[in-house]
Write a protein that holds these residues in place. Structure first.
Motif, PDB file in Angstrom:
ATOM      1  N   LEU A 188       0.648  -1.013  -0.135  1.00 37.89           N
ATOM      2  CA  LEU A 188      -0.254  -0.359   0.304  1.00 37.89           C
ATOM      3  C   LEU A 188       0.943   1.659  -0.090  1.00 37.89           C
ATOM      4  O   LEU A 188       0.398   2.150  -1.039  1.00 37.89           O
ATOM      5  N   ILE A 189       2.056   1.935   0.644  1.00 38.83           N
ATOM      6  CA  ILE A 189       2.589   2.398   1.028  1.00 38.83           C
ATOM      7  C   ILE A 189       3.291   2.426  -0.411  1.00 38.83           C
ATOM      8  O   ILE A 189       3.902   4.105  -0.847  1.00 38.83           O
ATOM      9  N   LYS A 190       4.025   1.828  -0.919  1.00 36.56           N
ATOM     10  CA  LYS A 190       4.491   1.839  -2.617  1.00 36.56           C
ATOM     11  C   LYS A 190       3.742   2.541  -3.469  1.00 36.56           C
ATOM     12  O   LYS A 190       3.926   3.173  -4.489  1.00 36.56           O
ATOM     13  N   GLN A 191       2.126   2.111  -2.898  1.00 35.06           N
ATOM     14  CA  GLN A 191       1.263   2.762  -4.386  1.00 35.06           C
ATOM     15  C   GLN A 191       0.837   3.901  -4.013  1.00 35.06           C
ATOM     16  O   GLN A 191       0.451   4.768  -5.106  1.00 35.06           O
ATOM     17  N   HIS A 192       1.340   4.776  -3.154  1.00 34.74           N
ATOM     18  CA  HIS A 192       1.365   6.484  -2.632  1.00 34.74           C
ATOM     19  C   HIS A 192       2.139   7.278  -3.582  1.00 34.74           C
ATOM     20  O   HIS A 192       3.419   6.834  -3.829  1.00 34.74           O
ATOM     21  N   PRO A 193       2.072   7.745  -4.538  1.00 32.02           N
ATOM     22  CA  PRO A 193       3.196   8.666  -5.078  1.00 32.02           C
ATOM     23  C   PRO A 193       3.594   9.824  -4.092  1.00 32.02           C
ATOM     24  O   PRO A 193       5.354   9.294  -4.809  1.00 32.02           O
ATOM     25  N   GLN A 194       3.297   9.549  -3.033  1.00 37.43           N
ATOM     26  CA  GLN A 194       5.072  10.551  -2.088  1.00 37.43           C
ATOM     27  C   GLN A 194       4.880   9.494  -1.386  1.00 37.43           C
ATOM     28  O   GLN A 194       4.122  10.067  -0.252  1.00 37.43           O
ATOM     29  N   PRO A 195       5.115   8.472  -1.140  1.00 30.23           N
ATOM     30  CA  PRO A 195       5.779   7.766   0.575  1.00 30.23           C
ATOM     31  C   PRO A 195       5.710   8.125   1.273  1.00 30.23           C
ATOM     32  O   PRO A 195       5.376   7.733   2.639  1.00 30.23           O
ATOM     33  N   HIS A 196       7.198   9.338   1.511  1.00 30.02           N
ATOM     34  CA  HIS A 196       8.017   9.593   2.270  1.00 30.02           C
ATOM     35  C   HIS A 196       6.947  11.200   2.554  1.00 30.02           C
ATOM     36  O   HIS A 196       7.098  11.490   4.093  1.00 30.02           O
ATOM     37  N   ARG A 197       5.854  11.180   2.224  1.00 33.50           N
ATOM     38  CA  ARG A 197       4.785  11.909   2.888  1.00 33.50           C
ATOM     39  C   ARG A 197       3.868  11.386   3.831  1.00 33.50           C
ATOM     40  O   ARG A 197       3.272  11.944   4.664  1.00 33.50           O
ATOM     41  N   LEU A 198       3.449  11.053   3.367  1.00 30.62           N
ATOM     42  CA  LEU A 198       2.349   9.700   3.721  1.00 30.62           C
ATOM     43  C   LEU A 198       2.964   9.445   5.088  1.00 30.62           C
ATOM     44  O   LEU A 198       3.740   9.109   5.935  1.00 30.62           O
ATOM     45  N   LYS A 199       1.870   9.718   6.179  1.00 25.28           N
ATOM     46  CA  LYS A 199       2.135   9.343   7.766  1.00 25.28           C
ATOM     47  C   LYS A 199       1.223   7.577   8.259  1.00 25.28           C
ATOM     48  O   LYS A 199       1.172   6.995   7.142  1.00 25.28           O
ATOM     49  N   VAL A 200       2.198   6.907   8.655  1.00 23.07           N
ATOM     50  CA  VAL A 200       1.871   5.284   8.872  1.00 23.07           C
ATOM     51  C   VAL A 200       1.887   5.243  10.372  1.00 23.07           C
ATOM     52  O   VAL A 200       2.908   5.261  11.426  1.00 23.07           O
ATOM     53  N   PHE A 201       1.063   4.260  10.751  1.00 20.21           N
ATOM     54  CA  PHE A 201       0.574   4.100  11.450  1.00 20.21           C
ATOM     55  C   PHE A 201      -0.118   2.841  11.837  1.00 20.21           C
ATOM     56  O   PHE A 201      -0.783   2.107  10.249  1.00 20.21           O
ATOM     57  N   SER A 202       1.121   1.814  12.270  1.00 18.26           N
ATOM     58  CA  SER A 202       0.519   0.420  11.495  1.00 18.26           C
ATOM     59  C   SER A 202       1.166  -0.570  12.607  1.00 18.26           C
ATOM     60  O   SER A 202       2.081  -0.527  14.074  1.00 18.26           O
ATOM     61  N   GLN A 203       0.288  -1.485  13.209  1.00 21.07           N
ATOM     62  CA  GLN A 203       0.062  -2.703  13.777  1.00 21.07           C
ATOM     63  C   GLN A 203       1.055  -3.846  12.729  1.00 21.07           C
ATOM     64  O   GLN A 203       0.057  -4.084  12.152  1.00 21.07           O
ATOM     65  N   LEU A 204       1.716  -4.714  13.072  1.00 24.21           N
ATOM     66  CA  LEU A 204       1.850  -5.797  11.739  1.00 24.21           C
ATOM     67  C   LEU A 204       1.989  -7.095  12.563  1.00 24.21           C
ATOM     68  O   LEU A 204       1.666  -7.175  13.887  1.00 24.21           O
TER      69      LEU A 204
END
Length: 407
Positions: free
Chosen positions: A283-299
């Motif tokens: 999902l993160i790779k599909q964003h055009p600006q992945p470094h701008r994307l804020k991510v909260f994840s529990q894996l």
């Protein structure tokens, strides 16, 4: 429903014990009246119920209907495509309005009041229906289904109370002088937030992310789980009654068909993801600006139960069974690997087998039931225990792996 012999649920012995044949029991059926929830004829987007004439699937229960001999049909769910998912993204972006929308511009107290009204409305109008659908769709026991709803609402109220008190509790929440500069720190929204949560706690896991995000002023897009989505469908009326349009939007159907469109458009500012790392990375790779994307994840996680030679083995076995097989072991926090000292490994394995064999199996609404049907069709295939190979590590010879969950 299919119920596996308890000694085979999630355990494969690496201790030298006699092999035991594991057979699936025949399906059990019920004549209990089943719920019917329509999540297929309309889409919840932008505060509206939009007619949907696209693909729809029946939502079935792992419990079998006595009248048909097949899995009970509980309702329908829309299988949205990329175009429909884009509508939800656009509705959330409109509600955000580059931070100038009605919801992000409301005061914290006003948002807290609106969310409090939502929780009250949900409790008053939908609690019993949600508890029932959790029993039917994901086979939670009556006790666990009720606990999930009540815990979720209680947590949400605690989040609201904590947010309202943050000016007093947060560092620099009040006006402070530092090196001759007077200032304070206030929390603010990030933007459009996409959230995904798993089936095992469809309400609790999603709301653990959603409520703090909404409270801070972020419009959200909820990607409903493929299993467990009907609980969310039952929240629509309360959401429409208490929150502004576009603040909460639903996307249902295949993630591979819907989420590339949602992410690639660049309108998502924050991703909340509970699941596997491969899915999150994709999902993160599909964003055009992945470094701008804020991510909260529990894996994913592998949780150990470690038993020392001086342990009370009866107490240890009881706690391991509780930790590994609560809700059939379908929890990210479940114990998945038990490591014990060689001097007590065989005794512990025998006590675990005995305790697991004694667990009551049955329908979700049966009294004191512990093991219920598995909602994921592929999971009963794990019924054959695997003998683990010795670990390829420098594990001391006096440490034995007693039991391990299948992959």
């Amino acid at each position: 429903m299919r119920v596996l012999l308890a000694t085979c649920i999630g355990l494969a012995s690496a201790v030298e014990t006699p092999p035991k044949t594991c057979q699936a029991l025949p399906p059990r059926t019920t004549s209990r009246p089943k719920p019917s929830v329509d999540g297929g004829s309309q889409l919840f987007i932008g505060g509206e119920l939009r007619p949907w004439e696209g693909k729809v699937v029946d939502v079935t229960s792992p419990v079998y209907d006595e009248a048909t001999g097949e899995k009970a049909v509980l309702g329908r769910l829309a299988q949205m495509d990329g175009d429909a998912a884009a509508w939800a993204t656009e509705a959330a972006a409109a509600a955000w309005g580059q931070g100038q929308g009605r919801w992000p511009q409301m005061s914290l107290k006003a948002r807290a009041a609106a969310l409090g009204d939502y929780l009250t409305e949900l409790e008053k109008t939908s609690r019993d229906a949600i508890v029932e659908i959790l029993q039917w769709e994901i086979a939670k026991s009556t006790k666990d289904a009720a606990k999930e709803f009540d815990r979720t609402v209680a947590f949400a109220r605690e989040v609201i109370d904590a947010a309202l008190a943050c000016d007093e509790t947060d560092p620099f929440g009040a006006w402070t002088n530092v090196a001759g500069v007077r200032g304070r720190v206030r929390r603010g929204p990030v933007g459009v937030t996409l959230m995904l949560a798993p089936f095992n706690y469809p309400l609790n896991e999603m709301y653990a992310m959603m409520m703090p995000a909404l409270l801070m002023g972020n419009p959200v897009i909820l990607k409903l789980p493929a299993i467990g989505a009907l609980a969310h469908v039952l929240t629509i009326d309360a959401l429409r009654k208490t929150l502004p349009p576009g603040v909460v939007n639903f996307v249902s159907g295949s993630g591979r068909q819907t989420l590339p469109t949602v992410m690639s458009g660049g309108l998502v500012d924050c991703l909340g993801f509970i699941g596997g790392s491969k899915g999150a990375d994709a999902l993160i790779k599909q964003h055009p600006q992945p470094h701008r994307l804020k991510v909260f994840s529990q894996l994913e996680g592998k949780n150990l139960g470690i038993v020392f030679p001086d342990a009370d083995l009866d107490a240890a076995a009881k706690q391991i069974v509780l930790g590994s097989l609560s809700y059939n072991g379908q929890r990210c926090t479940a114990i998945k690997l038990v490591v014990a000292h060689a001097s007590i490994a065989k005794t512990l394995a025998a006590k675990l087998a005995e305790a697991i064999e004694a667990l009551p199996r049955g329908q979700p609404w049966d009294e004191n039931v512990s093991i219920t049907p598995l909602p994921e069709p592929s999971k009963p295939a794990y019924r054959r225990p695997r003998r683990m190979r010795p670990p390829r590590t420098n594990t001391p010879r006096n440490i034995h792996v007693v039991a391990a969950a299948p992959p």
